[in-house]
Design a protein around this motif. Sequence first.
Motif, PDB file in Angstrom:
ATOM      1  N   ILE A 278     -15.585 -28.024 -69.603  1.00  0.00           N
ATOM      2  CA  ILE A 278     -14.406 -28.312 -68.784  1.00  0.00           C
ATOM      3  C   ILE A 278     -14.554 -29.692 -68.171  1.00  0.00           C
ATOM      4  O   ILE A 278     -15.631 -30.057 -67.698  1.00  0.00           O
ATOM      5  N   GLY A 279     -13.473 -30.455 -68.185  1.00  0.00           N
ATOM      6  CA  GLY A 279     -13.430 -31.724 -67.478  1.00  0.00           C
ATOM      7  C   GLY A 279     -12.449 -31.619 -66.314  1.00  0.00           C
ATOM      8  O   GLY A 279     -11.474 -30.867 -66.385  1.00  0.00           O
ATOM      9  N   ILE A 280     -12.713 -32.360 -65.251  1.00  0.00           N
ATOM     10  CA  ILE A 280     -11.821 -32.377 -64.093  1.00  0.00           C
ATOM     11  C   ILE A 280     -11.652 -33.829 -63.669  1.00  0.00           C
ATOM     12  O   ILE A 280     -12.619 -34.460 -63.219  1.00  0.00           O
ATOM     13  N   CYS A 281     -10.447 -34.366 -63.837  1.00  0.00           N
ATOM     14  CA  CYS A 281     -10.251 -35.778 -63.552  1.00  0.00           C
ATOM     15  C   CYS A 281      -8.761 -36.095 -63.471  1.00  0.00           C
ATOM     16  O   CYS A 281      -7.915 -35.240 -63.716  1.00  0.00           O
ATOM     17  N   HIS A 282      -8.460 -37.345 -63.133  1.00  0.00           N
ATOM     18  CA  HIS A 282      -7.090 -37.826 -63.127  1.00  0.00           C
ATOM     19  C   HIS A 282      -6.752 -38.272 -64.549  1.00  0.00           C
ATOM     20  O   HIS A 282      -7.199 -39.318 -65.005  1.00  0.00           O
ATOM     21  N   ALA A 283      -6.006 -37.467 -65.246  1.00  0.00           N
ATOM     22  CA  ALA A 283      -5.637 -37.785 -66.626  1.00  0.00           C
ATOM     23  C   ALA A 283      -4.247 -37.220 -66.883  1.00  0.00           C
ATOM     24  O   ALA A 283      -3.987 -36.045 -66.632  1.00  0.00           O
ATOM     25  N   SER A 284      -3.363 -38.052 -67.382  1.00  0.00           N
ATOM     26  CA  SER A 284      -2.009 -37.602 -67.684  1.00  0.00           C
ATOM     27  C   SER A 284      -2.016 -36.720 -68.926  1.00  0.00           C
ATOM     28  O   SER A 284      -2.972 -36.696 -69.697  1.00  0.00           O
ATOM     29  N   ALA A 285      -0.921 -35.999 -69.106  1.00  0.00           N
ATOM     30  CA  ALA A 285      -0.787 -35.163 -70.302  1.00  0.00           C
ATOM     31  C   ALA A 285      -0.879 -36.017 -71.564  1.00  0.00           C
ATOM     32  O   ALA A 285      -1.491 -35.630 -72.557  1.00  0.00           O
ATOM     33  N   ALA A 286      -0.278 -37.203 -71.512  1.00  0.00           N
ATOM     34  CA  ALA A 286      -0.299 -38.088 -72.673  1.00  0.00           C
ATOM     35  C   ALA A 286      -1.717 -38.554 -72.979  1.00  0.00           C
ATOM     36  O   ALA A 286      -2.143 -38.623 -74.129  1.00  0.00           O
ATOM     37  N   THR A 287      -2.472 -38.868 -71.921  1.00  0.00           N
ATOM     38  CA  THR A 287      -3.853 -39.313 -72.111  1.00  0.00           C
ATOM     39  C   THR A 287      -4.694 -38.201 -72.725  1.00  0.00           C
ATOM     40  O   THR A 287      -5.474 -38.431 -73.652  1.00  0.00           O
ATOM     41  N   ALA A 288      -4.556 -36.994 -72.192  1.00  0.00           N
ATOM     42  CA  ALA A 288      -5.318 -35.867 -72.725  1.00  0.00           C
ATOM     43  C   ALA A 288      -4.944 -35.595 -74.174  1.00  0.00           C
ATOM     44  O   ALA A 288      -5.810 -35.383 -75.026  1.00  0.00           O
ATOM     45  N   ALA A 289      -3.644 -35.611 -74.455  1.00  0.00           N
ATOM     46  CA  ALA A 289      -3.186 -35.355 -75.819  1.00  0.00           C
ATOM     47  C   ALA A 289      -3.710 -36.417 -76.776  1.00  0.00           C
ATOM     48  O   ALA A 289      -4.022 -36.131 -77.935  1.00  0.00           O
ATOM     49  N   GLY A 290      -3.811 -37.649 -76.287  1.00  0.00           N
ATOM     50  CA  GLY A 290      -4.331 -38.732 -77.119  1.00  0.00           C
ATOM     51  C   GLY A 290      -5.778 -38.526 -77.522  1.00  0.00           C
ATOM     52  O   GLY A 290      -6.230 -39.085 -78.516  1.00  0.00           O
ATOM     53  N   HIS A 291      -6.511 -37.734 -76.749  1.00  0.00           N
ATOM     54  CA  HIS A 291      -7.891 -37.403 -77.076  1.00  0.00           C
ATOM     55  C   HIS A 291      -7.987 -36.067 -77.820  1.00  0.00           C
ATOM     56  O   HIS A 291      -9.083 -35.589 -78.091  1.00  0.00           O
ATOM     57  N   GLY A 292      -6.836 -35.463 -78.137  1.00  0.00           N
ATOM     58  CA  GLY A 292      -6.848 -34.162 -78.792  1.00  0.00           C
ATOM     59  C   GLY A 292      -7.246 -33.034 -77.859  1.00  0.00           C
ATOM     60  O   GLY A 292      -7.818 -32.034 -78.291  1.00  0.00           O
ATOM     61  N   LEU A 293      -6.927 -33.188 -76.572  1.00  0.00           N
ATOM     62  CA  LEU A 293      -7.352 -32.218 -75.563  1.00  0.00           C
ATOM     63  C   LEU A 293      -6.157 -31.550 -74.902  1.00  0.00           C
ATOM     64  O   LEU A 293      -5.029 -32.037 -74.993  1.00  0.00           O
ATOM     65  N   GLN A 294      -6.427 -30.445 -74.215  1.00  0.00           N
ATOM     66  CA  GLN A 294      -5.406 -29.743 -73.443  1.00  0.00           C
ATOM     67  C   GLN A 294      -5.679 -29.943 -71.959  1.00  0.00           C
ATOM     68  O   GLN A 294      -6.813 -30.218 -71.561  1.00  0.00           O
ATOM     69  N   TRP A 295      -4.643 -29.794 -71.136  1.00  0.00           N
ATOM     70  CA  TRP A 295      -4.833 -29.939 -69.696  1.00  0.00           C
ATOM     71  C   TRP A 295      -4.052 -28.872 -68.936  1.00  0.00           C
ATOM     72  O   TRP A 295      -3.078 -28.330 -69.437  1.00  0.00           O
ATOM     73  N   GLN A 296      -4.528 -28.575 -67.743  1.00  0.00           N
ATOM     74  CA  GLN A 296      -3.837 -27.677 -66.817  1.00  0.00           C
ATOM     75  C   GLN A 296      -3.950 -28.277 -65.410  1.00  0.00           C
ATOM     76  O   GLN A 296      -4.924 -28.953 -65.102  1.00  0.00           O
ATOM     77  N   PRO A 297      -2.951 -28.069 -64.557  1.00  0.00           N
ATOM     78  CA  PRO A 297      -2.992 -28.653 -63.206  1.00  0.00           C
ATOM     79  C   PRO A 297      -4.103 -28.031 -62.360  1.00  0.00           C
ATOM     80  O   PRO A 297      -4.406 -26.848 -62.477  1.00  0.00           O
ATOM     81  N   TYR A 298      -4.696 -28.853 -61.514  1.00  0.00           N
ATOM     82  CA  TYR A 298      -5.754 -28.386 -60.615  1.00  0.00           C
ATOM     83  C   TYR A 298      -5.393 -28.675 -59.154  1.00  0.00           C
ATOM     84  O   TYR A 298      -5.053 -27.784 -58.402  1.00  0.00           O
ATOM     85  N   ARG A 299      -5.408 -29.929 -58.741  1.00  0.00           N
ATOM     86  CA  ARG A 299      -5.102 -30.299 -57.366  1.00  0.00           C
ATOM     87  C   ARG A 299      -4.347 -31.632 -57.355  1.00  0.00           C
ATOM     88  O   ARG A 299      -4.218 -32.302 -58.372  1.00  0.00           O
ATOM     89  N   GLN A 300      -3.875 -32.016 -56.184  1.00  0.00           N
ATOM     90  CA  GLN A 300      -3.256 -33.322 -55.973  1.00  0.00           C
ATOM     91  C   GLN A 300      -3.972 -34.017 -54.829  1.00  0.00           C
ATOM     92  O   GLN A 300      -4.503 -33.366 -53.922  1.00  0.00           O
ATOM     93  N   ASP A 301      -4.015 -35.353 -54.888  1.00  0.00           N
ATOM     94  CA  ASP A 301      -4.539 -36.105 -53.763  1.00  0.00           C
ATOM     95  C   ASP A 301      -3.658 -37.318 -53.483  1.00  0.00           C
ATOM     96  O   ASP A 301      -2.726 -37.612 -54.233  1.00  0.00           O
ATOM     97  N   HIS A 302      -3.916 -37.983 -52.375  1.00  0.00           N
ATOM     98  CA  HIS A 302      -3.105 -39.116 -51.924  1.00  0.00           C
ATOM     99  C   HIS A 302      -4.059 -40.222 -51.506  1.00  0.00           C
ATOM    100  O   HIS A 302      -4.934 -40.003 -50.653  1.00  0.00           O
ATOM    101  N   LEU A 303      -3.896 -41.373 -52.092  1.00  0.00           N
ATOM    102  CA  LEU A 303      -4.773 -42.499 -51.777  1.00  0.00           C
ATOM    103  C   LEU A 303      -4.375 -43.147 -50.455  1.00  0.00           C
ATOM    104  O   LEU A 303      -3.203 -43.162 -50.071  1.00  0.00           O
ATOM    105  N   ALA A 304      -5.369 -43.692 -49.770  1.00  0.00           N
ATOM    106  CA  ALA A 304      -5.148 -44.380 -48.497  1.00  0.00           C
ATOM    107  C   ALA A 304      -5.955 -45.676 -48.479  1.00  0.00           C
ATOM    108  O   ALA A 304      -6.945 -45.819 -49.207  1.00  0.00           O
ATOM    109  N   LEU A 305      -5.514 -46.593 -47.650  1.00  0.00           N
ATOM    110  CA  LEU A 305      -6.249 -47.840 -47.433  1.00  0.00           C
ATOM    111  C   LEU A 305      -7.126 -47.660 -46.198  1.00  0.00           C
ATOM    112  O   LEU A 305      -6.624 -47.375 -45.112  1.00  0.00           O
TER     113      LEU A 305
END
Length: 315
Positions: A154-181
């Motif tokens: 299992i991998g856990i990272c910021h990867a779009s569906a398109a990015t995962a599909a480009g690697h021949g992989l499947q993805w499912q949602p896990y969490r969301q975060d918000h960047l701050a300065l």
Amino acid sequence: MKPTERSFARRIDLTSLQLFVAVCEAGSIGKAAEREFIAASAVSKRLADLESALGTALLYRHARGVDLTPAGQSLLHHARNVLYGLEKMQGELSEYADGVRGHVRVHASISAVVQFLPEDLGRFARQHPQVKIDLEEHLSGNVLRAVQEGAADIGICHASAATAAGHGLQWQPYRQDHLALVVPTAHALSAQAAINFIDSLEFDHVGLQPGSSIALAMHQAAAQAGRAIRLRIRVTGLDAMCRMIANGLGVGVMPARAFELMQPADGPLRALPLADGWARRDIHLIARDFATLPVTARALVEHLRAEPPEPGRAA
């Protein structure tokens, strides 16, 4: 199976395949031997026997370690597939045993490791004490590669569906975060409730590794604005970033929740939420095929997909 195929299968030893993969991942026979708790001479003998059985050299040996020959690169790909298939078989057979047992290999980005996984994996470990979890922290691109090559279940990272599909992989949602300065409390920007990333480009930055998802997003945003990031120093961790910022080396971008977990409310730093759309990010679970994961890995995926308990409530 043809006689020649049967003979080939008998010449291949699974333990030798496992040690070969370990040497490839560690980059040296000595490091692999230490990781696998076996004498380096025994590993070397196994590899020599494997090369003899296959009739070709698999490794270039040198003082710094080993490199793969073209035949070795091909064998590494097939060996990982064979070992992955064996783990799937073990997982399916373990469904007939009482309870969930076994181990799961997880590769995750620093954002997931710092913000969510300690609590989530802790709850899973308490519910399934017989399951061993091997967790490694990597850049998002390396997480995808590890899953693709079979080095992680299992991998856990910021990867779009398109990015995962480009690697021949499947993805499912896990969490969301918000960047701050993140800025010192005495900084010129610290009084703002929120900020656009472009407004931070007037100041020096403390950045993460070039291949990190945060660094890539920052540079893309700066390039779209026709600006450059005044990068003063790079660090490999979020705690190190906070220390650099606190000592006046610049400002930095990190997940807001990670900052809250690491820094006291009355500390010397402030986190200003980024108002940019790209600052709200989805963290995904990645796998080759979720349906064919071993039972232990499927149980972990189901656990990670569940809603986290409310603060203060025991899991």
